[in-house]
Design a protein around this motif. Structure first.
Motif, short mmCIF file in Angstrom:
data_model
loop_
_atom_site.label_atom_id
_atom_site.label_comp_id
_atom_site.label_asym_id
_atom_site.label_seq_id
_atom_site.Cartn_x
_atom_site.Cartn_y
_atom_site.Cartn_z
N LEU A 73 29.03 -49.03 10.34
CA LEU A 73 29.65 -47.88 9.69
C LEU A 73 29.53 -46.59 10.50
O LEU A 73 29.98 -45.54 10.06
CB LEU A 73 29.02 -47.66 8.30
N ARG A 74 28.92 -46.70 11.68
CA ARG A 74 28.74 -45.54 12.57
C ARG A 74 28.04 -44.39 11.84
O ARG A 74 28.49 -43.24 11.87
CB ARG A 74 30.08 -45.08 13.12
N LEU A 75 26.93 -44.73 11.20
CA LEU A 75 26.14 -43.74 10.48
C LEU A 75 24.85 -43.46 11.24
O LEU A 75 24.37 -44.28 12.02
CB LEU A 75 25.79 -44.26 9.08
N GLY A 76 24.28 -42.29 11.00
CA GLY A 76 22.98 -41.96 11.55
C GLY A 76 21.88 -42.58 10.71
O GLY A 76 22.15 -43.23 9.69
N PRO A 77 20.63 -42.38 11.10
CA PRO A 77 19.51 -42.99 10.36
C PRO A 77 19.46 -42.58 8.89
O PRO A 77 19.24 -43.42 8.02
CB PRO A 77 18.27 -42.50 11.11
N ASN A 78 19.67 -41.28 8.61
CA ASN A 78 19.60 -40.82 7.23
C ASN A 78 20.74 -41.37 6.38
O ASN A 78 20.52 -41.89 5.28
CB ASN A 78 19.61 -39.29 7.17
N GLN A 114 12.29 -41.58 3.34
CA GLN A 114 13.20 -40.44 3.25
C GLN A 114 12.96 -39.72 1.93
O GLN A 114 13.22 -40.25 0.86
CB GLN A 114 14.66 -40.89 3.35
N VAL A 115 12.47 -38.49 2.02
CA VAL A 115 12.06 -37.75 0.82
C VAL A 115 13.22 -37.55 -0.14
O VAL A 115 13.04 -37.57 -1.36
CB VAL A 115 11.45 -36.39 1.23
N GLU A 116 14.43 -37.39 0.39
CA GLU A 116 15.59 -37.14 -0.47
C GLU A 116 15.82 -38.27 -1.47
O GLU A 116 16.39 -38.05 -2.54
CB GLU A 116 16.86 -36.95 0.37
N LEU A 117 15.39 -39.48 -1.14
CA LEU A 117 15.58 -40.60 -2.05
C LEU A 117 14.79 -40.39 -3.34
O LEU A 117 15.17 -40.91 -4.39
CB LEU A 117 15.14 -41.90 -1.38
N CYS A 118 13.69 -39.65 -3.25
CA CYS A 118 12.83 -39.46 -4.42
C CYS A 118 13.05 -38.11 -5.10
O CYS A 118 12.71 -37.94 -6.27
CB CYS A 118 11.36 -39.57 -4.01
#
Length: 294
Positions: A73-78, A114-118
């Motif tokens: 999908l040509r996405l970055g790690p995040n 990844q903090v954003e997940l929480c």
């Protein structure tokens, strides 16, 4: 014909930023629990977690891999990690099927870092060095509070890597000040001495007021190499998720009150089996162990 009585599953969802020691915690805690006689299943929910040091009962990389997602999908790690978690959320039947044969086990879920997940994302421990910097510690408090409110599970916050705290620099206050999150106005006084943060005094004051108004955040110091430290954490987690009050444990009222009031109690009296619900499947009882980290 009546079926077998359903069981209530107990466990921990281990969350926190990258580098805070979540995987190391799962390894140390699983070894400690097995020494107590509990049957443990460690579940890796981090598709970027490679070279796992523990025996993994379920590995999300069997369902979706971060590298494959990034390439396809040509996405970055995040972005790739967010996609992986959304893919897992859309395929929870796969996870349920993997967990079904593990009934009767105590679960440790090693979650992504990844903090954003929480804190923001619907799909879903702090490093002690943050105590040496007042600004970072306030940031950690805000992150922990936001996570507790968003996840909505019994929550135990940990200050990890306590064996390294002396290498991080001298603390402005004693350790109890940070673990109990005492009067934060003293931190504001420290920040006021910094020319940069002096300009943001009102903002920091409002953040501190918000943290103190909720009065939810506190920490337990953890040295994963120290068995007594792990035991203190496990005491807190077992109270948070209700494991110490299981109906099959047949613990005396005195022992239960000792656990509830925070007094010391002996883990050697813990049985190996999980509690069985009296009526219906009560579902998983989970405590979230948050590690504060880099």
């Amino acid at each position: 014909m009546a079926g077998a009585a359903p069981t209530t599953a107990f466990g921990q969802a281990v969350i926190g930023p990258p580098g805070s020691g979540k995987t190391t915690y799962c390894l140390g805690m699983s070894e400690f629990l097995r020494a107590l006689g509990r049957r443990v299943a460690v579940v890796n929910l981090d598709p970027a977690n490679e070279g796992l040091p523990y025996e993994c009962a379920v590995d999300v990389s069997e369902l979706v891999g971060l590298g494959d997602v990034m390439d396809a999908l040509r996405l970055g790690p995040n972005g790739g990690l967010l996609y992986c978690m959304e893919y897992l959320e859309a395929n929870l039947d796969w996870l349920r099927a993997k967990l079904e044969p593990l009934r009767g086990h105590y679960f440790l879920f090693d979650c992504p870092g990844q903090v954003e997940l929480c804190t923001h994302h619907g799909a879903l421990r702090m490093d002690s060095h943050y105590c040496t910097d007042p600004a970072k510690f306030i940031s950690v408090l805000c992150t922990s509070l936001a996570t507790m409110l968003h996840v909505e599970l019994p929550h135990v916050n940990l200050l990890s890597k306590m064996d390294l705290i002396e290498h991080y620099g001298k603390l402005a206050f004693n350790l109890d000040y940070y673990t109990e999150v005492l009067d934060l106005s003293y931190l504001l006084d420290h920040l006021a001495s910094d020319p940069f943060f002096r300009h943001y005094h009102q903002l920091n004051e409002k953040l501190v007021q918000l943290i103190e108004d909720y009065s939810l955040v506190s920490f337990i110091p953890l040295n994963i190499q120290d068995k007594e430290s792990i035991q203190r954490v496990l005491q807190a987690v077992d109270k948070a998720n209700g494991y110490c009050f299981g109906v099959q444990e047949q613990r005396s009222l005195e022992a239960m009150m000792s656990a509830a009031m925070g007094a010391d109690f002996h883990f050697s009296s813990y049985p190996c089996s999980l509690a069985t619900a009296k009526k219906g499947d009560m579902g998983p009882e989970m405590a979230t162990s948050t590690l504060v980290g880099d």
